[in-house]
Design an enzyme around this catalytic site. Structure first.
Site, PDB file in Angstrom:
ATOM      1  N   ASP A  32       7.956   4.518   4.695  1.00 16.58           N
ATOM      2  CA  ASP A  32       7.915   3.618   3.473  1.00 16.58           C
ATOM      3  C   ASP A  32       9.364   2.818   3.914  1.00 16.58           C
ATOM      4  O   ASP A  32      10.649   3.139   4.838  1.00 16.58           O
ATOM      5  CB  ASP A  32       8.177   4.114   2.697  1.00 16.58           C
ATOM      6  CG  ASP A  32       7.590   3.344   1.227  1.00 16.58           C
ATOM      7  OD1 ASP A  32       6.752   3.943   0.608  1.00 16.58           O
ATOM      8  OD2 ASP A  32       8.917   2.256   1.151  1.00 16.58           O
ATOM      9  N   SER A  34      11.163   2.074   2.010  1.00 17.07           N
ATOM     10  CA  SER A  34      12.479   2.516   1.116  1.00 17.07           C
ATOM     11  C   SER A  34      12.398   3.651   1.049  1.00 17.07           C
ATOM     12  O   SER A  34      11.333   4.163   1.611  1.00 17.07           O
ATOM     13  CB  SER A  34      12.016   2.551  -0.819  1.00 17.07           C
ATOM     14  OG  SER A  34      11.630   1.293  -1.460  1.00 17.07           O
ATOM     15  N   ASP A  46       9.333  -0.953   8.535  1.00 18.84           N
ATOM     16  CA  ASP A  46       8.963  -1.591   7.685  1.00 18.84           C
ATOM     17  C   ASP A  46       7.495  -1.563   8.740  1.00 18.84           C
ATOM     18  O   ASP A  46       7.486  -1.837   9.611  1.00 18.84           O
ATOM     19  CB  ASP A  46       9.377  -3.306   7.661  1.00 18.84           C
ATOM     20  CG  ASP A  46       8.389  -4.089   6.732  1.00 18.84           C
ATOM     21  OD1 ASP A  46       7.549  -5.057   7.153  1.00 18.84           O
ATOM     22  OD2 ASP A  46       9.111  -4.794   6.063  1.00 18.84           O
ATOM     23  N   ILE A  69       2.680  -4.970  -1.141  1.00 18.47           N
ATOM     24  CA  ILE A  69       2.822  -5.125  -2.642  1.00 18.47           C
ATOM     25  C   ILE A  69       1.427  -5.624  -3.427  1.00 18.47           C
ATOM     26  O   ILE A  69       0.618  -5.781  -3.022  1.00 18.47           O
ATOM     27  CB  ILE A  69       3.622  -7.421  -2.498  1.00 18.47           C
ATOM     28  CG1 ILE A  69       4.743  -7.035  -1.809  1.00 18.47           C
ATOM     29  CG2 ILE A  69       3.299  -7.644  -3.981  1.00 18.47           C
ATOM     30  CD1 ILE A  69       4.931  -8.389  -1.468  1.00 18.47           C
ATOM     31  N   ASN A 107      -9.812  -3.119  -6.389  1.00 18.36           N
ATOM     32  CA  ASN A 107     -10.676  -3.732  -8.056  1.00 18.36           C
ATOM     33  C   ASN A 107     -10.499  -4.815  -7.454  1.00 18.36           C
ATOM     34  O   ASN A 107     -11.303  -5.740  -7.624  1.00 18.36           O
ATOM     35  CB  ASN A 107     -10.925  -2.655  -8.774  1.00 18.36           C
ATOM     36  CG  ASN A 107      -9.193  -3.476  -9.666  1.00 18.36           C
ATOM     37  OD1 ASN A 107      -9.444  -3.935 -10.332  1.00 18.36           O
ATOM     38  ND2 ASN A 107      -8.567  -2.723 -10.153  1.00 18.36           N
ATOM     39  N   HIS A 108      -9.721  -5.731  -7.616  1.00 20.12           N
ATOM     40  CA  HIS A 108      -9.156  -6.682  -7.283  1.00 20.12           C
ATOM     41  C   HIS A 108      -9.743  -7.603  -5.985  1.00 20.12           C
ATOM     42  O   HIS A 108     -10.018  -9.047  -6.446  1.00 20.12           O
ATOM     43  CB  HIS A 108      -7.559  -7.102  -7.588  1.00 20.12           C
ATOM     44  CG  HIS A 108      -7.191  -6.939  -8.806  1.00 20.12           C
ATOM     45  ND1 HIS A 108      -7.276  -7.238  -9.499  1.00 20.12           N
ATOM     46  CD2 HIS A 108      -5.773  -5.054  -9.225  1.00 20.12           C
ATOM     47  CE1 HIS A 108      -7.191  -5.972 -11.238  1.00 20.12           C
ATOM     48  NE2 HIS A 108      -6.121  -5.260 -10.239  1.00 20.12           N
ATOM     49  N   TYR A 131      -3.578 -11.708  -4.284  1.00 19.18           N
ATOM     50  CA  TYR A 131      -3.517 -10.063  -4.112  1.00 19.18           C
ATOM     51  C   TYR A 131      -4.926 -10.050  -3.899  1.00 19.18           C
ATOM     52  O   TYR A 131      -5.065  -8.936  -2.431  1.00 19.18           O
ATOM     53  CB  TYR A 131      -2.356  -9.367  -5.206  1.00 19.18           C
ATOM     54  CG  TYR A 131      -3.023  -8.079  -5.056  1.00 19.18           C
ATOM     55  CD1 TYR A 131      -2.086  -7.759  -4.287  1.00 19.18           C
ATOM     56  CD2 TYR A 131      -3.907  -7.372  -5.865  1.00 19.18           C
ATOM     57  CE1 TYR A 131      -2.933  -6.010  -4.066  1.00 19.18           C
ATOM     58  CE2 TYR A 131      -3.930  -5.350  -6.139  1.00 19.18           C
ATOM     59  CZ  TYR A 131      -3.310  -4.950  -5.593  1.00 19.18           C
ATOM     60  OH  TYR A 131      -3.369  -3.484  -5.141  1.00 19.18           O
ATOM     61  N   LYS A 135      -6.592  -8.111  -0.485  1.00 20.06           N
ATOM     62  CA  LYS A 135      -7.962  -6.980  -0.256  1.00 20.06           C
ATOM     63  C   LYS A 135      -8.517  -6.910   0.040  1.00 20.06           C
ATOM     64  O   LYS A 135      -9.543  -6.367   1.079  1.00 20.06           O
ATOM     65  CB  LYS A 135      -7.303  -6.509  -1.554  1.00 20.06           C
ATOM     66  CG  LYS A 135      -6.359  -5.797  -1.868  1.00 20.06           C
ATOM     67  CD  LYS A 135      -5.660  -4.465  -0.641  1.00 20.06           C
ATOM     68  CE  LYS A 135      -4.522  -3.873  -2.274  1.00 20.06           C
ATOM     69  NZ  LYS A 135      -3.526  -2.643  -0.692  1.00 20.06           N
ATOM     70  N   ARG A 169      -8.784  -0.696 -21.064  1.00 21.94           N
ATOM     71  CA  ARG A 169      -9.578  -1.052 -20.353  1.00 21.94           C
ATOM     72  C   ARG A 169      -9.557   0.114 -18.445  1.00 21.94           C
ATOM     73  O   ARG A 169     -10.381   0.515 -18.492  1.00 21.94           O
ATOM     74  CB  ARG A 169      -9.135  -1.889 -19.056  1.00 21.94           C
ATOM     75  CG  ARG A 169      -9.760  -2.466 -17.446  1.00 21.94           C
ATOM     76  CD  ARG A 169      -9.204  -3.748 -16.848  1.00 21.94           C
ATOM     77  NE  ARG A 169      -9.407  -3.794 -15.763  1.00 21.94           N
ATOM     78  CZ  ARG A 169      -8.619  -4.056 -14.674  1.00 21.94           C
ATOM     79  NH1 ARG A 169      -7.456  -2.946 -14.620  1.00 21.94           N
ATOM     80  NH2 ARG A 169      -9.403  -3.752 -13.264  1.00 21.94           N
TER      81      ARG A 169
HETATM   82  N1  LIG Z   1      -2.114   1.702  -8.775  1.00 21.48           N
HETATM   83  C1  LIG Z   1      -2.985   1.278  -8.983  1.00 21.48           C
HETATM   84  O1  LIG Z   1      -3.424   1.729  -9.677  1.00 21.48           O
HETATM   85  C2  LIG Z   1      -3.576   0.694  -7.804  1.00 21.48           C
HETATM   86  C3  LIG Z   1      -4.825   0.058  -8.079  1.00 21.48           C
HETATM   87  C4  LIG Z   1      -5.168   0.015  -7.247  1.00 21.48           C
HETATM   88  C5  LIG Z   1      -4.947  -0.509  -5.717  1.00 21.48           C
HETATM   89  N2  LIG Z   1      -3.731   0.052  -5.481  1.00 21.48           N
HETATM   90  C6  LIG Z   1      -3.156  -0.233  -4.061  1.00 21.48           C
HETATM   91  O2  LIG Z   1      -2.702   1.234  -3.337  1.00 21.48           O
HETATM   92  C7  LIG Z   1      -1.902   0.887  -2.999  1.00 21.48           C
HETATM   93  C8  LIG Z   1       0.100   1.784  -3.315  1.00 21.48           C
HETATM   94  O3  LIG Z   1      -0.071   1.799  -4.692  1.00 21.48           O
HETATM   95  P1  LIG Z   1       1.178   2.134  -5.705  1.00 21.48           P
HETATM   96  O4  LIG Z   1       0.672   1.424  -6.584  1.00 21.48           O
HETATM   97  O5  LIG Z   1       1.581   3.256  -4.694  1.00 21.48           O
HETATM   98  O6  LIG Z   1       1.866   1.235  -4.968  1.00 21.48           O
HETATM   99  P2  LIG Z   1       3.934   0.590  -5.431  1.00 21.48           P
HETATM  100  O7  LIG Z   1       4.313  -0.880  -5.361  1.00 21.48           O
HETATM  101  O8  LIG Z   1       4.393   1.684  -6.025  1.00 21.48           O
HETATM  102  O9  LIG Z   1       4.130   1.337  -3.466  1.00 21.48           O
HETATM  103  C9  LIG Z   1       4.466   0.949  -2.970  1.00 21.48           C
HETATM  104  C10 LIG Z   1       4.404   1.049  -1.625  1.00 21.48           C
HETATM  105  O10 LIG Z   1       4.851   0.254  -1.123  1.00 21.48           O
HETATM  106  C11 LIG Z   1       5.685   0.439  -0.021  1.00 21.48           C
HETATM  107  N3  LIG Z   1       5.571  -1.141   0.887  1.00 21.48           N
HETATM  108  C12 LIG Z   1       5.761  -2.406   0.737  1.00 21.48           C
HETATM  109  N4  LIG Z   1       5.725  -3.135   1.544  1.00 21.48           N
HETATM  110  C13 LIG Z   1       6.227  -2.211   2.524  1.00 21.48           C
HETATM  111  C14 LIG Z   1       6.512  -2.725   3.725  1.00 21.48           C
HETATM  112  N5  LIG Z   1       6.834  -4.375   4.179  1.00 21.48           N
HETATM  113  N6  LIG Z   1       6.675  -1.972   5.422  1.00 21.48           N
HETATM  114  C15 LIG Z   1       7.118  -0.494   4.989  1.00 21.48           C
HETATM  115  N7  LIG Z   1       7.071   0.029   3.132  1.00 21.48           N
HETATM  116  C16 LIG Z   1       5.792  -1.077   2.490  1.00 21.48           C
HETATM  117  C17 LIG Z   1       6.878   0.414  -1.370  1.00 21.48           C
HETATM  118  O11 LIG Z   1       8.453   0.103  -0.912  1.00 21.48           O
HETATM  119  C18 LIG Z   1       6.213   0.919  -2.367  1.00 21.48           C
HETATM  120  O12 LIG Z   1       6.996   2.153  -1.897  1.00 21.48           O
HETATM  121  C19 LIG Z   1      -1.229  -0.171  -2.723  1.00 21.48           C
HETATM  122  O13 LIG Z   1      -1.943  -0.971  -1.534  1.00 21.48           O
HETATM  123  C20 LIG Z   1      -2.244  -0.509  -4.048  1.00 21.48           C
HETATM  124  O14 LIG Z   1      -2.090  -2.626  -3.635  1.00 21.48           O
HETATM  125  C21 LIG Z   1      -3.291   0.456  -6.425  1.00 21.48           C
END
Ligand SMILES: NC(=O)c1ccc[n+]([C@@H]2O[C@H](COP(=O)([O-])OP(=O)(O)OC[C@H]3O[C@@H](n4cnc5c(N)ncnc54)[C@H](O)[C@@H]3O)[C@@H](O)[C@H]2O)c1
Length: 260
Positions: A32, A34, A46, A69, A107-108, A131, A135, A169
């Site tokens: 990550d 972070s 990154d 994101i 789903n988006h 977004y 996907k 939902r």
């Molecule tokens: N949470 C949901 O309900 C949900 C639903 C549909 C899809 N998703 C997908 O699942 C994945 C994880 O979702 P989440 O809820 O854990 O998101 P989150 O935002 O909690 O975590 C995303 C992580 O990715 C890291 N990140 C972002 N850009 C980065 C980069 N350039 N390099 C390295 N690290 C990077 C961030 O630091 C963060 O820790 C995402 O791809 C999201 O689109 C999540």
């Protein structure tokens, strides 16, 4: 024991997988940008940095690609993390000879698809946001890397990942923590896989997204948002199926508040 890199491991889904996937027989490396706390094998990088990905992917059997994101944002930000970043991850997986990529779609990707009796995983792309477009891109890129380079790819169209459903939902779209772990484990271990797109939700009584593609991989969801229905309906009323938050796959993402 399989060796698995998780990108986005500091995020909400990543943290749950980092805690709960190892007992299923996976050894994890957590990446990550972070800080990932409490991990013995963590990489701060990154996903747009190819050299860092090459180093992180050495010796890995699979990647669970979550980093992104995870909501609507300015196109320039989506372009970096979700488009270029996802390209870099697939490309680094190919270079490293990593066999399987489990890609966190959403789903988006099909968010503007109207409610149906059963939503197949084969409906055409209908993203509801930039977004969602990212996907669709990731799913298409996965298909390319299967057909051109022989990778194995599973795209998880995740619904609403949460400890518990909070809104009407979610009675349809909830993915519990435990089922998310079961889903990713199935995606990592399904035999005979080439390319698969599956919906990532729990066994929700009110679910209308086809769970069969996931079940075909061995995913056996056990949770059901209906256990929370009485509480949610008491707080919010019965879901209004004519409202855009219920009438389309993408829920609130299809509403005017997401207009540019
Ligand atoms: N949470 C949901 O309900 C949900 C639903 C549909 C899809 N998703 C997908 O699942 C994945 C994880 O979702 P989440 O809820 O854990 O998101 P989150 O935002 O909690 O975590 C995303 C992580 O990715 C890291 N990140 C972002 N850009 C980065 C980069 N350039 N390099 C390295 N690290 C990077 C961030 O630091 C963060 O820790 C995402 O791809 C999201 O689109 C999540």
């Amino acid at each position: 024991m399989s060796q698995v890199l998780i990108t986005g491991a500091a995020g909400s889904i990543g943290a749950v997988l980092a805690r709960d996937l190892p007992p299923y027989g996976h050894r994890l490396r957590l990446l990550d940008r972070s800080p990932v706390t409490g991990a013995t094998d963590a990489v701060a990088a990154d996903i747009c940095d190819p050299a860092a990905l090459d180093a992180a992917l050495g010796g890995m059997d699979a990647v669970v690609h979550l980093a992104a994101i995870a909501t609507e944002a300015a196109f320039a930000d989506i372009l970096h993390a979700n488009l270029d970043g996802t390209y870099q991850v697939f490309e680094a997986a190919r270079r490293a000879g990593v066999r399987r990529v489990v890609y966190a779609s959403s789903n988006h990707a099909v968010g503007f698809t109207p409610r149906a009796a059963l939503l197949g995983a084969d409906v055409p792309p209908r993203p509801d946001t930039f977004y969602g477009v990212s996907k669709v891109f990731g799913e298409a890129l996965g298909r390319l890397y299967v057909d051109r380079y022989g990778l194995e790819v599973v795209c998880l169209r995740i619904g609403t990942f949460a400890a518990r459903p909070e809104a009407p939902r979610h009675l349809s779209t909830w993915l519990s923590h435990g089922d998310a772990v079961r889903l990713v484990h199935a995606a990592l271990t399904a035999p005979g896989l080439t390319y698969s797109v599956v919906y990532g939700i729990s066994a929700n009584t009110r679910g209308w997204w086809d769970l069969e593609p996931g079940r075909a991989l061995g995913y056996q969801p056990v949770d059901d948002a209906e256990a929370f229905a009485a509480e949610i309906v008491a707080a919010h009323g019965e879901p209004d199926l004519a409202d855009h938050t219920q009438a389309f796959v993408g829920g609130e993402f299809t509403g005017p508040e997401f207009d540019a």
